[in-house]
Design a protein around this motif. Structure first.
Motif, PDB file in Angstrom:
ATOM      1  N   THR B 548      59.216  18.841 -32.476  1.00  0.00           N
ATOM      2  CA  THR B 548      59.824  19.185 -31.192  1.00  0.00           C
ATOM      3  C   THR B 548      59.277  18.295 -30.087  1.00  0.00           C
ATOM      4  O   THR B 548      59.500  18.550 -28.925  1.00  0.00           O
ATOM      5  CB  THR B 548      59.557  20.659 -30.843  1.00  0.00           C
ATOM      6  OG1 THR B 548      58.152  20.891 -30.954  1.00  0.00           O
ATOM      7  CG2 THR B 548      60.296  21.586 -31.764  1.00  0.00           C
ATOM      8  N   SER B 549      58.545  17.262 -30.446  1.00  0.00           N
ATOM      9  CA  SER B 549      58.008  16.367 -29.427  1.00  0.00           C
ATOM     10  C   SER B 549      59.112  15.443 -28.945  1.00  0.00           C
ATOM     11  O   SER B 549      60.221  15.435 -29.484  1.00  0.00           O
ATOM     12  CB  SER B 549      56.861  15.543 -29.992  1.00  0.00           C
ATOM     13  OG  SER B 549      57.368  14.569 -30.886  1.00  0.00           O
ATOM     14  N   GLU B 550      58.791  14.652 -27.922  1.00  0.00           N
ATOM     15  CA  GLU B 550      59.819  13.737 -27.407  1.00  0.00           C
ATOM     16  C   GLU B 550      60.040  12.576 -28.371  1.00  0.00           C
ATOM     17  O   GLU B 550      60.939  11.780 -28.182  1.00  0.00           O
ATOM     18  CB  GLU B 550      59.419  13.222 -26.030  1.00  0.00           C
ATOM     19  CG  GLU B 550      58.077  12.514 -26.021  1.00  0.00           C
ATOM     20  CD  GLU B 550      57.725  11.968 -24.651  1.00  0.00           C
ATOM     21  OE1 GLU B 550      58.558  11.244 -24.113  1.00  0.00           O
ATOM     22  OE2 GLU B 550      56.630  12.292 -24.159  1.00  0.00           O
ATOM     23  N   TYR B 551      59.204  12.453 -29.406  1.00  0.00           N
ATOM     24  CA  TYR B 551      59.354  11.348 -30.351  1.00  0.00           C
ATOM     25  C   TYR B 551      60.046  11.785 -31.631  1.00  0.00           C
ATOM     26  O   TYR B 551      59.832  11.212 -32.695  1.00  0.00           O
ATOM     27  CB  TYR B 551      57.988  10.742 -30.678  1.00  0.00           C
ATOM     28  CG  TYR B 551      57.274  10.257 -29.446  1.00  0.00           C
ATOM     29  CD1 TYR B 551      57.783   9.191 -28.714  1.00  0.00           C
ATOM     30  CD2 TYR B 551      56.118  10.871 -29.003  1.00  0.00           C
ATOM     31  CE1 TYR B 551      57.152   8.752 -27.576  1.00  0.00           C
ATOM     32  CE2 TYR B 551      55.472  10.432 -27.862  1.00  0.00           C
ATOM     33  CZ  TYR B 551      55.995   9.372 -27.147  1.00  0.00           C
ATOM     34  OH  TYR B 551      55.375   8.936 -26.021  1.00  0.00           O
ATOM     35  N   ALA B 552      60.842  12.829 -31.541  1.00  0.00           N
ATOM     36  CA  ALA B 552      61.475  13.331 -32.757  1.00  0.00           C
ATOM     37  C   ALA B 552      62.624  12.435 -33.206  1.00  0.00           C
ATOM     38  O   ALA B 552      63.058  12.509 -34.345  1.00  0.00           O
ATOM     39  CB  ALA B 552      61.987  14.750 -32.522  1.00  0.00           C
ATOM     40  N   TYR B 553      63.097  11.576 -32.311  1.00  0.00           N
ATOM     41  CA  TYR B 553      64.230  10.724 -32.690  1.00  0.00           C
ATOM     42  C   TYR B 553      63.783   9.634 -33.662  1.00  0.00           C
ATOM     43  O   TYR B 553      62.605   9.310 -33.749  1.00  0.00           O
ATOM     44  CB  TYR B 553      64.834  10.083 -31.446  1.00  0.00           C
ATOM     45  CG  TYR B 553      63.958   9.054 -30.796  1.00  0.00           C
ATOM     46  CD1 TYR B 553      64.104   7.710 -31.119  1.00  0.00           C
ATOM     47  CD2 TYR B 553      62.964   9.409 -29.880  1.00  0.00           C
ATOM     48  CE1 TYR B 553      63.289   6.760 -30.553  1.00  0.00           C
ATOM     49  CE2 TYR B 553      62.143   8.468 -29.316  1.00  0.00           C
ATOM     50  CZ  TYR B 553      62.310   7.140 -29.656  1.00  0.00           C
ATOM     51  OH  TYR B 553      61.486   6.195 -29.101  1.00  0.00           O
TER      52      TYR B 553
END
Lengths: 212, 620, 241
Positions: B548-553
């Motif tokens: 769920t972090s901003e680096y999940a992409y």
């Protein structure tokens, strides 16, 4: 400048530095480094020449009680839990499946009462369905049903209810879980669930019989 | 807290009853640290409630972990691969009584001691970063795997002790004690294997989690370890480490060859480059089979993940992989061919034709392998083709074609090696002619059979192809390798040498091709490591714990490739540094005689083409 | 300049002509990316072969370097060298310019045709038995709902097909439904083009979301009819007894 263009320029600069080193510098070690840099630069440029596309994750699902207005909302939350946090789909399938390790759950919401499903999820060894058997060769990674309300899965009572709502909806059964039940269970966390006495012929009571 | 600690004590004592004596001792040592560890774990759990992720401003937490983890893994591959290489060399030296193999093994064990510390250092950094940046995930994994952490620590202790004994006891344990030393080398590799497979289970659990049921901590950890992709990854990594070890040794020899000032040095490093390349290539031959097994398990575990990897978002990684492996195959063969034409004087004309044939087959295979399933095309091109599938070349895009060509490439590379082996020798045995005819016929039949199975594979259901045809192709290639090697060895036993091999005559570009091969292997490991971990897409633990972090992409291909390149370059620098430090002592011992001219065969070609700018000619 | 250079150039040019002009006579033209790839392979082969030994290296690269270094050159060859040295940067400049100049063509794309399905659709099996009646019903439904685009012959050439880019899938091609499982088709029919993940470029597909129109039973039967009509079998992971 776009990120791709920036990376392309960096890649070309690296290759350029490599070429200059190979042309003008005689120190062997530096030459080898220049050669390695060139190879890596070419690799990056090839990767950058393909149309670039990042993959964004789907929106994060949160269980927000306030958003639940109808039993259908509950079921759709339950569906998401079924396929993610609840880990149900790691083993179970809905409908016949070739890769599932555990029983097929299609129509389960119509076959079993919600109380029974609740018990099966929280005390999996309490009653074991006598009639259950594996057909064909045993599955390669058989799994034992875990306690869904305990670690590591640890679904809350509301979450389990919404999964049950999903199972009922999926089986074409009217959803018997009420939105008020969920609200209630928030206020009184240790509301004891009455396990209905089992009358259906499906649920022969044979405690302590392992399923394999 | 204390009760939790006691509980863990209890479970561990329980578990110890099942362990052999030596392990018990180690566990006891580990036990001493237990309260501290349990405390740390408890702390992480409490933290996890408030903090799920921390970020590093600027570079970003994921990128930082990416770089550090990749360095740790590459170094670990090196540290696990080189002992295998050294041990094989030592074994060969012991069997053949050739001192130079023993010397070679020792030279690399020396590098091992400094590389080992660097690996552990990066491992430590990685651990701190993971605990700090991903507390939620680490708390979960700790909860699941804690007992295996202890096993890992224990193995680490044993490995360290064995390595010290193996290295410092080298000269002491010569002669009668050599067998014991070899046994130590075996133990070293055994512990190294353990050190690899335990953390592999953590990583494979993230990719293919299984539901963990009832049981004590040990039983639960074992259940989680036994996940579907664990053993395929273990085997794949083990073989890949041998390849990495071999090619890095080759690259080291290549660089030293380029830097060599004396004739002896050139001869030695030329020979070392040959041995490194040989072991690298031999490791590489079974590697595609292991990779195939891994992909099969991934598909069986979760088709969605399999499709994401092979046909979906990450499919381009496999096209890049085909490209890199192609360069590696070409580079390895090129080195063999250079060896034939340069080490065996006067053999050039004789081998021109077969080399050209092999080259053409390799290039055809590569052409098929690198043709993507979904092509990059402009709108107009796509319209003419009817989508991004080409009606004719689209058939190259599927597994049946790729399996076939990779088998043929393996066959060709193997024949390159056989040709090199037989070069400059004349068979004397009476049955030599017949044997050679049979080998030729077998080779032709095998090649045809592989192609026929490949083409036939289009017309049968996928499951038949996967279960029978692909396996048959692999078996055919293995059969050729298993029969040809002893047969050629027998032939060569009685053969008389017509032209002696001359070491130290390789051109500069041979050194560069060794370096290129090593870079390709490192890049491949970075690439496929990225493929393995990004196949989880936005999950920390696939289907269980979401990122769920901003680096999940998942980043675009070019961005990822830039990182892989950076990682490869940094790793090359680290390895160069380790080698440099380790050889400082030698330089002090043996100062090269002043004034001996650098006599590297140079041509009119400038540096770009792999030649050397000789002193008289400057390119300006 | 003669020998390996000339023959290498001839091979490259021949390959280019073959890929660019001859191959399209029998099949669809190749995209530029693929032609580049094959030419790069041929070039690397020529270089590898040419640099195999000292003499072949000299034969191949020697003339090039003598020409470029300009040693002892006079007259025409000197002019030619100057011309090459001037032309080369210009060529690079032109290449860069033509890459960057805005054009009305959309950029090349990299659409994944068969992206991974969502978890809900993985591993589903067709719940309806393969009886002649079911297959017949599926074919009838196919004729009514699918054939306008995908064609009555299952070849993607329905009357409405020419209006679409990308064109409707050709089911008789062994590279389409024969590589997929029934569950995959179920997903694609049910969710349509908009259900594709980003790498499948959902904005490009005109496939309707049939869950709005048809019950699941119809979709499963259409799948059955489709495989039967196109003479393909779905991909399976377990052998059928």
């Amino acid at each position: 400048m776009s990120e791709v263009a920036l990376l392309q320029i960096i890649g070309m600069c690296v290759i350029g530095v490599g070429i200059i080193i190979l042309l003008f510098i005689k120190g062997m070690f530096l030459r080898v480094l220049g050669f390695v840099a060139m190879v890596l630069g070419v690799f990056s440029l090839i990767a950058l020449s393909v149309p670039q596309m990042a993959s964004l994750p789907p929106a994060v699902e949160t269980f927000d009680i306030a958003s639940v207005k109808s039993p259908d909302d509950l079921a759709s939350i339950g569906q998401k839990i079924f396929f993610s946090k609840g880990q149900c789909a790691l083993c179970h399938s809905i409908g016949p499946s070739e890769s599932a390790r555990c029983p097929d759950l299609s129509g389960i919401g119509a076959k079993l009462s919600p109380e029974f499903i609740y018990e099966s999820l929280t005390q999996p060894q309490a009653y074991i369905y006598l009639d259950f058997r594996h057909d064909g060769i045993p599955k390669e990674y058989p799994a034992q049903m875990p306690h869904i309300d305990q670690d590591p899965i640890g679904l809350s009572k509301q979450e389990i209810y919404s999964v049950i709502a999903f199972l009922q909806k999926m089986s074409g059964e009217p959803i018997s879980i009420k939105v008020e039940d969920i609200m209630e269970s928030v206020e009184e966390p240790d509301v004891s669930l009455k396990v209905a006495s089992v009358t259906s012929p499906l649920n022969s009571q044979t405690p302590n019989m392992a399923d394999r | 807290m204390t009760s939790a600690g006691q509980l863990r004590h209890a479970t561990i004592v329980q578990g110890m009853n099942r362990m052999p004596g030596l392990l018990k001792l180690g566990s006891f040592l580990a036990l001493l640290f237990l309260p501290a560890l349990a405390m740390a774990a408890g702390g992480a759990e409490i933290q996890a409630m408030s903090v799920e992720y921390r970020d590093v401003p600027g570079i970003g937490s994921r990128n930082l972990v990416w770089v550090v983890a990749q360095q740790h893994l590459l170094l670990a591959g090196f540290v696990l691969g080189v002992p295998i290489f050294a041990w094989i060399c030592e074994l060969v030296g012991w069997k053949t009584k050739e001192q130079r193999y023993d010397k070679l093994a020792k030279e690399f064990t020396k590098l091992l001691t400094s590389a080992y510390a660097t690996t552990a250092l990066f491992g430590g950094i990685l651990l701190f970063l993971l605990i700090g940046l991903y507390p939620k995930l680490m708390a979960y994994l700790t909860d699941m795997f804690f007992p295996s952490f202890l096993v890992y620590c224990l193995l680490f202790l044993l490995e360290t002790a064995t390595l010290y004994m193996y290295w410092y006891g080298w000269d002491y344990m010569q002669g009668n004690k050599k067998t014991f030393h070899l046994f130590l080398g075996f133990l070293l590799n055994l512990f190294a294997l353990g050190i690899m497979i335990v953390p592999n289970s953590w990583a494979t659990f993230q990719a293919s989690p299984v539901v963990v049921g009832e049981g004590d901590a040990w039983a639960r950890a074992w259940m989680a370890m036994k996940n579907p992709t664990w053993w395929p990854v273990n085997i794949h990594r083990l073989i890949a480490n041998v390849v990495l070890g071999g090619f890095i040794v080759g690259a080291y020899a290549g660089v030293r060859y380029l830097l060599a000032v004396s004739r002896e040095e050139r001869e030695h490093y030329d020979w070392m480059g040959y041995v490194g390349n040989f072991i690298g290539v031999f490791g590489m031959l079974p590697l595609p089979f292991a990779g195939y097994w891994l992909m099969r398990e991934v598909y069986q575990y979760n088709q969605q993940m399999g499709i994401t990897l092979m046909g979906g978002f990450l499919a381009w990684l496999f096209i890049l992989q085909a490209m890199l492996i192609g360069v590696l195959f070409l580079g390895a063969n090129y080195y063999f061919w250079l060896g034939i034409t340069h080490r065996i004087p006067g053999s050039e004309g004789q081998y021109k034709k077969p080399v050209m044939g092999m080259l053409i087959v390799l290039l055809l295979c590569l052409g098929v392998w690198m043709t993507p399933h979904s092509l990059v095309a402009s709108l107009a091109e796509a319209q003419k083709m009817g989508g991004t599938h080409h009606p004719l070349l689209g058939v190259f895009g599927v597994m049946s074609a790729k399996m076939t060509v990779s088998n043929i490439m393996i066959l060709v590379t193997f024949m390159s090696f056989i040709m090199y082996w037989r070069a400059g020798k004349q068979e004397t045995a009476g049955w030599a002619k017949a044997a050679k005819a049979i080998m030729g016929a077998l080779l032709v039949i095998a090649g045809i059979a592989v192609v026929v199975l490949g083409v036939w594979g289009y017309f049968v259901p996928a499951i038949i192809r996967i279960n029978y045809f692909s396996v048959a192709q692999v078996l055919i290639v293995l059969f050729i390798m298993v029969t040809f090697t002893p047969l050629t060895a027998l032939l060569m036993k009685s053969a008389k040498t017509t032209t002696e091999m001359v070491w130290g005559k390789m051109p500069i570009r041979a050194g560069y091709s060794l370096v290129l091969n090593a870079v390709m292997v490192i890049l491949l490991m970075s690439l496929m490591g990225y493929a393995r971990s990004s196949s989880r897409v936005h999950w920390h633990i696939y289907g269980v714990m979401r990122d769920t972090s901003e680096y999940a992409y998942s980043p675009a291909l070019g961005y990822a490739a830039a990182f892989m390149s950076l990682n490869t370059f940094v790793f090359c620098l680290i390895v160069a540094f380790i080698f440099w430090v380790a050889t400082l002592g030698d330089k002090a011992k043996a100062q090269p005689p002043k004034g001996s001219p650098v006599d590297i065969p140079s041509h009119t070609a400038p540096a770009m083409a792999g030649g050397a700018p000789s002193s008289g000619e400057k390119l300006e | 300049m003669k020998g390996p250079i000339i023959s290498g150039a001839i091979i490259l040019a021949g390959m280019f002509i073959f890929l660019k002009f001859l191959l399209p006579l029998v099949t669809a033209p190749l995209p530029a990316s693929l032609i580049y790839l094959y030419l790069a392979l041929v070039l690397s082969g020529i270089l590898i072969y040419g640099t195999m030994s000292a003499s072949s290296l000299e034969a191949m690269m020697g003339p090039v370097f003598r020409f470029l270094s300009g040693k002892g050159q006079t007259g025409a060859s000197q002019m030619a060298r100057l011309a090459v040295l001037v032309m080369f940067p210009l060529l690079v400049g032109w290449q860069t310019y033509s890459r960057l100049v805005p054009s009305d063509l959309p950029p090349a794309e990299n659409r994944t045709i068969h992206p991974a399905p969502p978890g809900e659709f993985v591993g589903l099996a067709n719940p309806y038995p393969k009886t002649p009646e079911n297959i017949m019903m599926g074919k009838g439904l196919y004729a009514a709902y699918c054939s306008p685009c995908h064609g009555a012959n299952y070849d993607g050439k329905g009357p409405a097909a020419p209006g679409f880019n990308p064109p409707p899938a050709n089911f008789s091609d062994p590279g389409t439904i024969a590589q997929l499982q029934e569950a995959y088709l179920f997903w694609r029919i049910k969710k349509g083009g908009v259900g594709l993940p980003v790498e499948g470029m959902p904005w490009k597909s005109a496939m309707p979301r049939w869950e709005e129109e048809l019950p699941e039973e119809f979709i499963w039967k259409i799948i059955m009819g489709e495989y039967d009509g196109a003479h393909q079998t779905p991909r399976t992971w377990e052998e059928e007894e």
